[in-house]
Write a protein that holds these residues in place. Structure first.
Motif, PDB file in Angstrom:
ATOM      1  N   LEU A 145       0.834  -1.215   0.000  1.00 19.93           N
ATOM      2  CA  LEU A 145       0.000   0.000   0.000  1.00 19.93           C
ATOM      3  C   LEU A 145       0.859   1.252   0.000  1.00 19.93           C
ATOM      4  O   LEU A 145       0.593   2.205  -0.733  1.00 19.93           O
ATOM      5  N   VAL A 146       1.900   1.221   0.809  1.00 20.41           N
ATOM      6  CA  VAL A 146       2.792   2.399   0.872  1.00 20.41           C
ATOM      7  C   VAL A 146       3.387   2.675  -0.505  1.00 20.41           C
ATOM      8  O   VAL A 146       3.502   3.812  -0.944  1.00 20.41           O
TER       9      VAL A 146
ATOM     10  N   GLY B 170      -6.782   8.244   1.195  1.00 19.26           N
ATOM     11  CA  GLY B 170      -7.972   7.432   1.391  1.00 19.26           C
ATOM     12  C   GLY B 170      -7.989   6.838   2.791  1.00 19.26           C
ATOM     13  O   GLY B 170      -7.191   7.226   3.651  1.00 19.26           O
ATOM     14  N   ILE B 171      -8.906   5.928   2.942  1.00 15.51           N
ATOM     15  CA  ILE B 171      -8.996   5.223   4.229  1.00 15.51           C
ATOM     16  C   ILE B 171      -8.496   3.802   4.033  1.00 15.51           C
ATOM     17  O   ILE B 171      -8.919   3.131   3.088  1.00 15.51           O
TER      18      ILE B 171
ATOM     19  N   MET C 133       1.429   9.592   4.663  1.00 15.06           N
ATOM     20  CA  MET C 133       0.956   9.876   3.311  1.00 15.06           C
ATOM     21  C   MET C 133      -0.438  10.489   3.341  1.00 15.06           C
ATOM     22  O   MET C 133      -1.024  10.758   2.294  1.00 15.06           O
ATOM     23  N   GLY C 134      -0.995  10.647   4.545  1.00 16.44           N
ATOM     24  CA  GLY C 134      -2.294  11.299   4.681  1.00 16.44           C
ATOM     25  C   GLY C 134      -3.457  10.355   4.715  1.00 16.44           C
ATOM     26  O   GLY C 134      -4.614  10.742   4.695  1.00 16.44           O
TER      27      GLY C 134
ATOM     28  N   THR D 187       0.987   6.090  16.317  1.00 16.05           N
ATOM     29  CA  THR D 187       0.946   6.440  14.894  1.00 16.05           C
ATOM     30  C   THR D 187      -0.372   7.092  14.493  1.00 16.05           C
ATOM     31  O   THR D 187      -0.565   7.417  13.320  1.00 16.05           O
ATOM     32  N   GLY D 188      -1.315   7.262  15.449  1.00 19.02           N
ATOM     33  CA  GLY D 188      -2.595   7.888  15.125  1.00 19.02           C
ATOM     34  C   GLY D 188      -3.496   6.987  14.321  1.00 19.02           C
ATOM     35  O   GLY D 188      -4.196   7.436  13.409  1.00 19.02           O
TER      36      GLY D 188
END
Lengths: 722, 312
Positions: free
Chosen positions: B180-181, B188-189, B213-214, B276-277
């Motif tokens: 994914l990274v 996105g989610i 990456m948001g 890491t939130g």
């Protein structure tokens, strides 16, 4: 407690098995699938703590069952339990039974038997009593208890040995049952002496025999064998086992057309223990000389036939053709290791059967009676028959040899006398009533007043309604598929009133109950009366399928005894009447020359000749003239020499059930010490192993129940949850 | 953010999970959850969780004045409420663990069944809102990858992948995250559904990279109730479903150790998420699926508030 076979106690080591298995059972056999071992650590099983036994009772039951089984096999006994009764001094009373039948002629069996008998006699003590019997089908007491006891003790054995030395084998068959029962009765008749009460009488029968399966044991079947009677069998065996034998069968055949020679049908049997399976069949000429087994005079008269008979099987086959021009023949089986039963003798009469017809009609007239009779008699392939036709007007022939006379029509007085003479001499007379006038001739032959008779006609034809199928004439027709006589119609017949003829035996009647076929006793011969003819004017009988067999049965039917062509077995008695049939004067003195050349007189009032002691050809003499011969051979059952099993003797109660081996019976089991013998005896009386066996069974039942109950209890909660 | 671990005890039933998972069709299952959930949302204060969803509607009395579009009012003298400025659709990446350990289940269905239903439910919910949904399945490596799209039939294709039986063995959480990274371009989610029964080392770096990456990242650890309370009785040989290894276990003696080691593992995971939130919602397979949607929306509302605060 002691054990008979203590080695079996080593089986107690098996007790560790259930213990180990109960421990092993702790290890779970199944596994559970789990998502991950991430949070699990292998748990080291704690041997000391985990390896514990859950089902103590079950384990104990299993151990107990195993231990009990080990003890069962070890055969425990209590030596101090009950001592054996003290041995009393026993006085032996023995009957020595010596088999001298034909089968004992094999190799050196008779020598073996005499040797064993001698050894037995040597072993007898001064107090013992011995009687000696020889047996085949007969029993001969060569030494009885009285002679034994009267002889001084030191000379008894010598006396018995001398009697034994002169004893010889016979050619007879074996009747073991009769010999044993006679010996038993003889022993039971021996009473204990009054003066010595302490002495126990021990009765025993010592049988020295080849114990062949062919020996007759019928006498033992219903005999209640005395329990105190001990039978000690001593077996004698030949070096080469097996035996093949020959036997005549009734039928012969002219193989390959009427021109060929007649061949006899024989049965060859081979015993189960035989090693030889290939044999040869050949004729041996015995000639007219009566010297038996003379090798110089016997020559092979035909090429032998090779035959293969597997052990334990029988084969029925046609032998080689009868040798031409010889009346006394001997068929021999070769290559058999034991030859005592390999010769079969036979005497053929040689002359054709002579049939005489007297009556109206010509032999070539299809409407007449003799025409059909000639068709039957002259058309046969096997039997040779001479057939003569006489008109009533002709006088009877002089010196007629006719065996069967067929009469019909109004006969002259000369014929009546001739028929009466023939009947007296044992000939066979058939009287055919072809008209009511014939009954006068019949009455004349029977020498009675005229018999009431009337002519009957049936337009639609009448049938035979009742036939006596038990009479020898109709026995061959007795089976349901042959008993149908309803296709034979009779148009004309004579109703004969036999009410004044009480001795007449009615063999067949017509629909109206008038007799169709009668048998009348007349002299030594046979008189058959047929009240209708077989020719087309009277009936369909001649054209029916029953006619030919009926004529032949009638030809062979004689009320008077005849000498058997196939011969007799050794020991069989022969009626004097059969011997006298060939004599010119029945009352004449009669002598019989045996195969060994010796002669025996048969008195005129004797019922039978009982001297058939040898196999071979016997010659009958009337004065100095030989008139006929007959053959005698060894009994067929004597050829079955396969030895009996001891189980057969046990079945008849002759042997105790624990006598396992013949060696033991012969007293050669010397390996057991007296202490061991005592132990065996005590153990066999106490029989503790039976109780232990029962206990083991009970424990095993309990174990099965408990294990089942526990497993049900373990599974039921899970099932409820499921 | 839900930090409390789920319990093996049956939670408040809003939708019978057992009955739901007996429905063969995954699509039906998803619809049942979502429609039941939306029916429950009637007159609720939530307007969905799409960060970029745009909506204009006439102002009614009582609306928060913060959402009034002042520019429109200035131009047309009409009161309209403008919820968000951004008009782009949401991209959701459903990342589903299909390893062998997910095949464990003590309730008549497995964790894999539950997880697939969860993914399908979420996918359907978003599809209803015209958001783009993608799917990534993994075990020891990435098995299937379906980029997020919104187009007719795409949802059914995703369902087909979800219903495909897994062939994998091991669980490797790093490989999907790395993929994914490396591949995700737009924000996105990322919804990661797994039993997380693998080592957590290096997980933090990848999660941090995704967050960097948001992306919004949500972790849904799935557990069977029997895994949570280790309710075995008899000493038994336990076979690891992934490695096939057998070990002898005495549950009575080892339960406490098991539970403590499990708590330790998930608290470590939770700490990583906190740092890491990342949202962290532990789910037991006997929990209702709409509770999951509820948790998600609640977390999204908080996230939305954070975003709006950031905008202001």
């Amino acid at each position: 407690m002691s054990f008979l076979t203590p080695l079996y106690l080593a089986g107690l080591a098996a007790l560790t098995l259930p213990i180990v298995m109960h421990f092993i059972r702790r290890r779970p056999a199944e596994h559970v699938e789990f998502s991950s071992h991430l949070f699990l650590k292998p748990f080291p099983p704690n041997v000391a703590q985990d390896r514990k036994i859950d089902h103590w009772l079950l384990l104990l039951l299993r151990l107990a069952a195993l231990a009990l089984l080990c003890f069962v096999f070890a055969r425990p006994y209590f030596a101090s339990g009950s001592p054996l009764p003290p041995q009393t001094e026993a006085r032996r009373v023995s009957v020595l039974l010596l088999d001298r039948s034909a089968s004992m002629r094999r190799e050196d069996l008779w020598e073996q038997a005499r040797q064993q008998a001698a050894e037995f006699l040597e072993a007898t003590g001064p107090e013992d009593a011995v009687a000696m019997h020889l047996f085949d089908t007969r029993q001969e007491i060569v030494l009885d208890f009285e002679t034994w006891s009267q002889t001084p003790a030191p000379r008894r054995v010598a006396l018995a040995a001398s009697r034994l030395a002169v004893a010889e084998t016979s050619w007879h068959a074996t009747d073991l049952g009769a010999a044993l029962t006679l010996a038993a009765e003889t022993l039971l008749a021996v009473t204990e002496p009054d003066d010595v009460e302490q002495v126990q009488l021990q009765r025993e029968i010592v049988v020295i025999s080849d114990f062949q399966q062919g020996s007759d044991s019928e006498a033992l079947q219903g005999y209640d064998w005395p329990t105190e009677m001990v039978v000690r069998p001593y077996f004698v065996r030949p070096a080469s086992p097996g035996n093949a034998s020959l036997q005549w069968l009734r039928r012969s055949e002219r193989a390959g057309g009427s021109a060929a020679r007649v061949r006899p049908l024989v049965r060859i049997s081979n015993t189960l223990d035989a090693e030889q399976e290939d044999f040869e069949l050949a004729w041996r000429d015995v000639g007219v000389s009566t010297e038996e087994d003379s090798a110089t005079e016997t020559t092979s008269v035909d090429r032998p036939i090779r035959v293969h008979v597997p052990a334990g099987e029988r084969r029925v086959m046609f032998g080689p053709p009868f040798p031409e021009g010889q009346k006394s023949v001997c068929l021999e089986l070769r290559q058999d290791p034991h030859g005592f039963d390999n010769a079969l003798y036979r005497v053929t009469t040689g002359k054709p059967l002579s049939v005489l017809f007297v009556g109206d009609g010509q032999a070539d007239d299809p409407q007449a009676l003799p025409y059909y009779l000639r068709q039957v008699l002259e058309g046969d392939a096997v039997r040779e028959v001479s057939f003569e036709v006489f008109a009533p007007a002709d006088g009877p022939p002089e010196n007629s040899t006719a065996e069967v006379l067929v009469a019909s029509g109004n006969l002259s007085d000369a014929w009546r006398v001739h028929l009466q003479t023939a009947l007296r001499r044992g000939k066979s007379v058939w009287f055919i009533l072809s008209s009511t006038g014939d009954v006068t001739a019949l009455a004349g032959v029977l020498d009675v007043p005229a018999l009431p008779c009337e002519e009957r006609e049936a337009e639609q034809g009448t049938l035979l309604s009742v036939l006596d199928f038990t009479h020898p004439l109709f026995v061959p027709f007795a089976s349901p598929q042959l008993a149908d006589f309803t296709k034979i119609r009779f148009w004309q017949y004579r109703r004969l009133d036999v009410s004044s003829w009480p001795e007449a035996q009615v063999l067949a009647v017509f629909d109206d109950d008038s007799p169709a076929l009668l048998e009348m006793p007349a002299g030594a011969g046979t008189l058959l009366v047929l009240t209708s003819g077989w020719h087309p004017r009277d009936s369909q009988l001649a054209r029916s399928s029953k006619f030919v067999p009926l004529v032949w049965e009638t030809l062979e039917y004689r009320t008077r005894p005849q000498l058997a062509e196939g011969g007799y077995e050794v020991g069989e008695s022969i009626p004097r009447a059969a011997l006298a049939a060939a004599l010119r004067d029945e009352k004449a003195s009669l002598a019989i020359e045996l195969p060994d050349g010796s002669r025996q007189e048969v008195a005129s009032d004797a019922g039978a000749f009982v001297g058939t002691t040898l196999p071979g050809i016997y010659t009958v003499f009337e004065g100095d003239q030989a008139v006929t011969r007959f053959a005698v051979h060894t009994a067929a059952r004597e050829s079955n020499t396969t030895p009996m099993e001891l189980s057969d003797l046990r079945r008849w109660g002759l042997l105790p059930s624990d006598a396992d081996r013949p060696e033991k019976e012969n007293g050669s089991d010397a390996s057991m010490s007296p202490i061991q013998e005592d132990a065996v005896a005590i153990e066999s009386r106490q029989k503790s192993w039976q109780w232990l066996c029962l206990a083991a069974l009970i424990v095993l039942t309990g174990e099965t129940w408990l294990a089942g109950w526990q497993s049900r209890r373990a599974t039921s909660p899970a099932e409820l949850e499921g | 953010m839900n930090v409390s671990p789920p319990t093996a005890a049956a939670p408040e039933r809003r939708l019978d999970v057992d009955a739901l998972l007996r429905i063969r069709s995954l699509e039906f299952r998803a619809k049942a959850v979502v429609e039941g959930f939306l029916a429950g949302l009637h007159r609720s204060p939530y307007h969905g969780f799409s960060v970029e969803f745009t909506e204009y509607r006439p102002y009614v009395c009582g609306d928060d004045l913060r959402y009034l579009d002042w520019k429109l009012l200035a131009r047309s003298d009409r009161y309209y409420v403008k919820r968000f400025e951004d008009e782009t659709n949401l991209r959701c990446y459903l990342v589903l663990d299909t390893s062998r350990s997910m095949q464990f289940g003590s309730l008549g269905y497995t964790k894999a069944d539950y997880a697939a239903t969860l993914a399908a439910t979420l996918g359907y919910f978003l599809y209803q809102q015209r958001d783009a949904v993608g799917l990534l399945t993994f075990d020891e490596s990435v098995r299937e990858f379906l980029p997020p799209r919104y187009r007719p039939g795409y949802f059914r294709r995703m369902l087909g992948l979800l219903e495909r039986p897994s062939r994998g063995q091991d669980t490797n959480l790093l490989s999907p995250l790395r993929t994914l990274v490396e591949t995700l371009q737009k924000r996105g989610i990322v919804v990661l559904i797994s039993d997380f029964l693998s080592e957590t080392a290096d997980l933090e770096g990848n999660l941090a990279a995704l967050r960097g990456m948001g992306h919004e990242v949500l972790l849904f650890p799935i557990a069977d109730p029997q895994e949570l309370d280790f309710s075995f009785d008899e000493p038994t040989v336990f076979r690891d479903m992934e490695s096939g290894q057998d070990i002898f276990v005495q549950p009575g003696r080892q339960r406490e150790e098991y539970l403590s080691r499990m708590r330790e593992h998930f608290s470590r995971l939770h700490e990583i998420c906190t740092r890491t939130g990342v949202d962290f919602h532990r789910m037991a397979t006997n929990q209702p699926l709409d509770a999951f949607l509820f948790e998600l929306l609640r977390s999204r509302r908080q996230a939305g508030a954070t975003t709006q605060r950031r905008r202001r």
